[in-house]
Design an enzyme around this catalytic site. Structure first.
Site, PDB file in Angstrom:
ATOM      1  N   ASP A 185       3.263  -9.825 -30.538  1.00  0.00           N
ATOM      2  CA  ASP A 185       3.107  -8.909 -29.494  1.00  0.00           C
ATOM      3  C   ASP A 185       3.812  -8.995 -28.339  1.00  0.00           C
ATOM      4  O   ASP A 185       4.344 -10.229 -27.898  1.00  0.00           O
ATOM      5  CB  ASP A 185       1.719  -8.860 -29.237  1.00  0.00           C
ATOM      6  CG  ASP A 185       1.453  -7.895 -27.846  1.00  0.00           C
ATOM      7  OD1 ASP A 185       1.494  -6.682 -27.997  1.00  0.00           O
ATOM      8  OD2 ASP A 185       1.004  -8.403 -26.555  1.00  0.00           O
ATOM      9  N   GLU A 209       7.635  -7.197 -31.474  1.00  0.00           N
ATOM     10  CA  GLU A 209       7.611  -6.046 -30.672  1.00  0.00           C
ATOM     11  C   GLU A 209       8.441  -6.571 -29.113  1.00  0.00           C
ATOM     12  O   GLU A 209       7.990  -7.590 -28.729  1.00  0.00           O
ATOM     13  CB  GLU A 209       6.007  -5.635 -30.255  1.00  0.00           C
ATOM     14  CG  GLU A 209       5.986  -4.385 -29.431  1.00  0.00           C
ATOM     15  CD  GLU A 209       4.887  -4.476 -28.318  1.00  0.00           C
ATOM     16  OE1 GLU A 209       4.670  -3.183 -27.927  1.00  0.00           O
ATOM     17  OE2 GLU A 209       4.229  -5.444 -28.383  1.00  0.00           O
TER      18      GLU A 209
END
Length: 637
Positions: A264, A301
């Site tokens: 993330d 990401e």
């Protein structure tokens, strides 16, 4: 050596507390009241690196414990494998060897073959548990999905949360079913042919139940993230913190047989040391994967459009396996919805989507008006399978004030066009749960904190975030259980709603299934370079050709609500139609005159003519035998 409580001729306890003067294991009981264990303190000894250890040969799995620091307060294990009573309760000893895996023949799925289905465990089914996902897996396989991506399951406060407020990175969320239930889900996925990607958060801890600060400097104020203090990857005592997260990644891969990790927001991982944490993580995972029968991939990401994430170490990169390209989503969404608010203002033209289809990023060193600076770096030399794209995901839906899905923002033909552009792109496609049939329930932001002050802070922050949208009403209360329930998929909608809506959802799912089938038949997922793709756009039409050994592809798109002509230069090749979203089988019977299907020829050649009339908001795919070269009639990008 592994951090935390584990079994090795009994239970081995290890905790990193470099600043503590005294540490003991505080045994508080057993998860099953009928099982008696000796309670009290077990003294621990430390080494020069700040690790405290002790061995308890007779403690059974299920034992509940905390760590007593400096003979004062006791706290849950920062490397706890399970928090059965939530973030404030004791940790539980877990014996991973007790689970019998049935996936011994699992060989994994290659990264280029990934068709990803992102799901949130709590809202994917009415029950909201790991085991309730299992009966739905055959339907995903039938659809053509090859990998599911599970939003974070590390223990978070309460029973409902997106998962990014996790505070025990090693512990599996209790309200989802805990460690054994997650293993059952992964095992079931592997036995039916699905890879499993787990979303992990290495850039911050959540705001409630984070007791790592009692044990050591896990965070630093040298840098700030949007969620508070950054994880300490390069400040004093950072060696222990880095080891903690490296071991966490290996734990998911080893103990839960996870195939890939989605990292993330890596742009919020700050590390200015000689070897970036992400490079060390990549090396650690690669070493681990060599010893097992299926691969392990790291997918980042990032908001930076920085290809260093996936470039080889020899080229100054971190050698991760793939990264998201949000530019693709933004360009497609802005074109279909007409939205120009915020970052969408940088993607107002169809040219943006054309660039995204060819060059991975739209902004690769160009000036961004929204950011007011040059953004990104070129990545066109990297293979297409190293980029993940979507037309919606949890962020792009859930961070809207009302959690609007694309199905509620655009027409049915435009929804099919979005699906086609995504699944026929040269990149790894990601679907957000329910997208495949046009789910209309929102996916809202929700939390379940217990601290009243924190609850009010979350409510206030959410209201201020959408202050410019107050004419549309107030954002749904993120603390309300009703907000959470509204976000669940309505699996019965295809049966319970009006006949027209049932038909639309049925057609949409079959269309997605056909798109994925065509993707594999035509080998759209074949790794390609930017130089293998030629893109052209004129007005509201866009076309691109992809050169492959298995046969060239020609994709034609119309982004107008009117039928539009597109010019072609076909060369000596003969092209055969593979799919047309405007065919009657993909349209509703009650379609109006503006959206009725426009037949396209099954075969194209030089004799067919130089123009086609594309139906409104439609996409068509043609395939030809390989030739040495071809060109488009429009200026290529």
């Amino acid at each position: 050596m592994e951090i935390g409580g584990r079994f090795e001729d009994g239970c081995q306890f290890t905790v990193w507390a470099p600043l503590a003067e005294q540490v003991a294991v505080d045994i508080v009981g057993h998860q099953q009241e009928s099982i008696s264990v000796p309670t009290g303190l077990l003294e621990m000894k430390n080494d020069e690196y700040g690790y405290w250890r002790t061995h308890a040969p007779n403690l059974p799995a299920g034992t509940l414990y905390k760590y007593r620091l400096n003979d004062e307060a006791s706290w849950p294990d920062p490397a706890s494998r399970y928090q059965p009573q939530g973030v404030h309760g004791p940790s539980e000893v877990i014996d991973h060897a007790q689970f019998e895996w049935g996936d011994r023949d699992w060989k994994g799925v290659g990264l280029p073959e990934y068709v990803i289905y992102e799901l949130h465990v709590g809202t994917f089914t009415p029950e909201g548990t790991f085991e309730s996902v299992i009966p739905r897996l055959p339907e995903l396989v039938e659809l053509g999905i090859t990998a599911i991506e599970i939003m974070p399951v590390a223990q978070f406060p309460g029973d409902r949360n997106w998962g990014y407020d996790g505070v025990f990175p090693f512990a599996v969320q209790n309200s989802y079913g805990g460690p054994t239930a997650l293993k059952k889900l992964v095992d079931a996925c592997h036995q039916i042919g699905l890879a499993v990607i787990l979303d992990v958060v290495y850039n911050h801890f959540g705001p409630e139940g984070n007791y790592t600060g009692q044990f050591g400097p896990y965070t630093t104020d040298r840098y700030r993230t949007p969620w508070g203090s950054a994880i300490n990857f390069d400040d004093a005592y950072s060696d222990g913190v880095r080891r903690y997260f490296l071991e966490n990644a290996i734990s998911w891969l080893r103990d839960y047989h996870i195939d890939s990790l989605r990292l993330d927001a890596v742009h919020a991982i700050y590390d200015f040391g000689a070897k970036h944490f992400l490079q060390e993580l990549s090396e650690s995972v690669a070493d681990f994967a060599e010893a097992r029968s299926f691969p392990a991939f790291l997918i980042a990401e990032s908001d930076l459009n920085d290809p260093r994430l996936i470039r080889p170490v020899q080229q100054g990169g971190y050698q991760l396996c793939a990264q998201w390209s949000d530019d693709f989503h933004h360009a497609l969404h802005a074109r279909l919805t007409g939205e120009t608010i915020g970052y969408y203002s940088d993607f107002s033209s169809l040219e943006s989507l054309a660039i995204a289809l060819k060059n991975r990023f739209v902004y690769a060193g160009q000036y961004s008006s929204f950011r007011r600076r040059i953004h990104g770096s070129p990545a066109s030399d990297l293979p297409s399978y190293q980029f993940v794209v979507c037309n919606q995901n949890h962020d792009q839906v859930g961070n809207r004030m009302m959690g609007d899905r694309l199905s509620t923002l655009v027409s049915f033909p435009a929804l099919k066009l979005a699906a086609g552009v995504t699944l026929l792109s040269p990149y790894i496609p990601l679907l957000f749960m329910g997208e495949e049939y046009g789910e209309t329930n929102p996916f809202l932001y929700f939390v379940d904190h217990s601290d009243p002050d924190l609850i009010e802070a979350v409510r206030k922050g959410r209201t201020e975030e959408f202050a410019a949208f107050h004419e549309q009403g107030a954002p749904p209360d993120p603390v309300s259980e009703e907000t959470y329930k509204r976000s669940k998929l309505n699996w019965l909608s295809r049966k319970d709603k009006t006949a027209g809506n049932r038909a639309q959802q049925r057609i949409m799912r079959k269309f997605y299934q056909r798109l994925i089938e065509v993707r594999h038949q035509c080998r759209v997922m074949t790794p390609t370079r930017s130089s293998d793709i030629v893109v052209a756009h004129t007005g509201d039409t866009l076309q691109y050709k992809q050169s492959m050994a298995s046969g060239d592809l020609l994709c034609l798109m119309n982004f107008s609500d009117r039928a539009t002509k597109v010019g072609l230069t076909l060369g000596s090749q003969t092209w055969w139609q593979q799919l047309n979203s405007a065919d009657p089988q993909w349209c509703l019977e009650e379609a109006n005159e503006l959206t009725k299907a426009e037949p396209l020829p099954a075969r194209l050649s030089e004799e067919s003519g130089q123009t086609l009339l594309l139906s409104p908001f439609s996409i068509a795919l043609y395939r030809a035998e390989p030739v040495s070269s071809w060109s488009l009639s429009r200026t290529s990008l």
